[in-house]
Design a protein around this motif. Sequence first.
Motif, PDB file in Angstrom:
ATOM      1  N   TRP A  16      40.410  34.452  26.840  1.00 52.09           N
ATOM      2  CA  TRP A  16      40.607  33.147  26.212  1.00 52.09           C
ATOM      3  C   TRP A  16      40.346  32.097  27.276  1.00 52.09           C
ATOM      4  CZ3 TRP A  16      45.734  31.576  23.349  1.00 52.09           C
ATOM      5  CH2 TRP A  16      45.546  30.371  22.689  1.00 52.09           C
ATOM      6  N   LYS A  17      39.102  31.667  27.351  1.00 49.35           N
ATOM      7  CA  LYS A  17      38.666  30.737  28.380  1.00 49.35           C
ATOM      8  C   LYS A  17      39.539  29.483  28.361  1.00 49.35           C
ATOM      9  CE  LYS A  17      34.526  28.742  30.344  1.00 49.35           C
ATOM     10  NZ  LYS A  17      33.090  28.656  30.300  1.00 49.35           N
ATOM     11  N   GLY A  18      40.000  29.104  29.544  1.00 47.82           N
ATOM     12  CA  GLY A  18      40.834  27.924  29.685  1.00 47.82           C
ATOM     13  C   GLY A  18      42.324  28.182  29.463  1.00 47.82           C
ATOM     14  N   LEU A  20      43.735  31.921  29.531  1.00 44.26           N
ATOM     15  CA  LEU A  20      44.080  33.122  30.285  1.00 44.26           C
ATOM     16  C   LEU A  20      43.274  33.172  31.577  1.00 44.26           C
ATOM     17  CD1 LEU A  20      44.158  35.783  27.422  1.00 44.26           C
ATOM     18  CD2 LEU A  20      46.088  34.562  28.457  1.00 44.26           C
ATOM     19  N   PRO A  21      43.920  33.578  32.677  1.00 47.14           N
ATOM     20  CA  PRO A  21      43.186  33.666  33.941  1.00 47.14           C
ATOM     21  C   PRO A  21      42.108  34.742  33.883  1.00 47.14           C
ATOM     22  CG  PRO A  21      45.448  34.490  34.185  1.00 47.14           C
ATOM     23  CD  PRO A  21      45.317  33.956  32.799  1.00 47.14           C
ATOM     24  N   SER A  22      40.964  34.434  34.440  1.00 42.20           N
ATOM     25  CA  SER A  22      39.841  35.362  34.454  1.00 42.20           C
ATOM     26  C   SER A  22      40.068  36.460  35.489  1.00 42.20           C
ATOM     27  CB  SER A  22      38.570  34.590  34.796  1.00 42.20           C
ATOM     28  OG  SER A  22      37.473  35.459  34.879  1.00 42.20           O
ATOM     29  N   GLY A  23      39.753  37.703  35.107  1.00 40.41           N
ATOM     30  CA  GLY A  23      39.808  38.820  36.039  1.00 40.41           C
ATOM     31  C   GLY A  23      41.194  39.345  36.357  1.00 40.41           C
ATOM     32  N   THR A  61      49.774  34.749  30.979  1.00 32.24           N
ATOM     33  CA  THR A  61      49.568  33.513  31.738  1.00 32.24           C
ATOM     34  C   THR A  61      50.527  33.380  32.905  1.00 32.24           C
ATOM     35  OG1 THR A  61      51.055  32.255  30.307  1.00 32.24           O
ATOM     36  CG2 THR A  61      48.689  32.246  29.724  1.00 32.24           C
ATOM     37  N   GLY A  62      51.564  34.222  32.951  1.00 27.38           N
ATOM     38  CA  GLY A  62      52.550  34.153  34.020  1.00 27.38           C
ATOM     39  C   GLY A  62      53.727  33.247  33.701  1.00 27.38           C
ATOM     40  N   LYS A  63      53.764  32.645  32.524  1.00 26.40           N
ATOM     41  CA  LYS A  63      54.903  31.794  32.151  1.00 26.40           C
ATOM     42  C   LYS A  63      56.169  32.618  31.977  1.00 26.40           C
ATOM     43  CE  LYS A  63      52.252  28.088  30.076  1.00 26.40           C
ATOM     44  NZ  LYS A  63      51.823  27.434  28.860  1.00 26.40           N
ATOM     45  N   ASN A  64      56.025  33.879  31.626  1.00 23.28           N
ATOM     46  CA  ASN A  64      57.156  34.791  31.523  1.00 23.28           C
ATOM     47  C   ASN A  64      56.867  35.962  32.454  1.00 23.28           C
ATOM     48  OD1 ASN A  64      59.193  36.601  30.850  1.00 23.28           O
ATOM     49  ND2 ASN A  64      59.188  36.005  28.700  1.00 23.28           N
ATOM     50  N   ALA A  65      57.676  36.097  33.505  1.00 18.50           N
ATOM     51  CA  ALA A  65      57.440  37.135  34.514  1.00 18.50           C
ATOM     52  C   ALA A  65      58.079  38.474  34.149  1.00 18.50           C
ATOM     53  CB  ALA A  65      57.965  36.666  35.868  1.00 18.50           C
ATOM     54  N   ASN A  66      58.893  38.523  33.103  1.00 14.93           N
ATOM     55  CA  ASN A  66      59.520  39.773  32.686  1.00 14.93           C
ATOM     56  C   ASN A  66      58.520  40.647  31.941  1.00 14.93           C
ATOM     57  OD1 ASN A  66      62.172  39.048  33.567  1.00 14.93           O
ATOM     58  ND2 ASN A  66      62.253  37.633  31.838  1.00 14.93           N
TER      59      ASN A  66
END
Length: 164
Positions: A16-18, A20-23, A61-66
């Motif tokens: 999901w461009k923009g 989700l982080p690529s790779g 996206t890393g907003k939730n680290a659990n």
Amino acid sequence: AAAERHGIRVPMLFSWKGTLPSGKIYENPVSSLDFAATANAIAGLPTTTSLDGVNVIPYLTGKNANPPHESLYWRFWNQAAIREGKWKYLSVGNSMEFLFDLDSDANEHKNLIAQNKEKASALRSKLENWTAQFKPPGIPATPANDQEDPWYRFYFTPARGNSN
């Protein structure tokens, strides 16, 4: 390589461009049941308890680290399983049980149930509680079917370096 270490080894790909982080490689297990909850959230619909999965976007996206799931469960044909952390307990038919350490080099190639009876019992209990909600309830207790039995007996026999 990390995807090959964990349980059912089917990669799930998200793009999901923009957003989700690529790779990025996300190491925590997710389920195909998460697709519906994720699509529901992306569409802007309210969260609902009628879906079994979770919206994985905050995790990716890393907003939730659990981790998105404490445990993953499944029941198919005459087998049922639970994956919790590095452990996977699997019951096949009425005669085969397996416990795997998915973080070990042997991962799903060595049955550790004899060495870890307490862990297997605890996971089986959780699996029994989860399967109680189904019709018919419970862990399948009939013999493995014609597809399951030869496969499990071939891959998990002492002659192949595995123990039942």
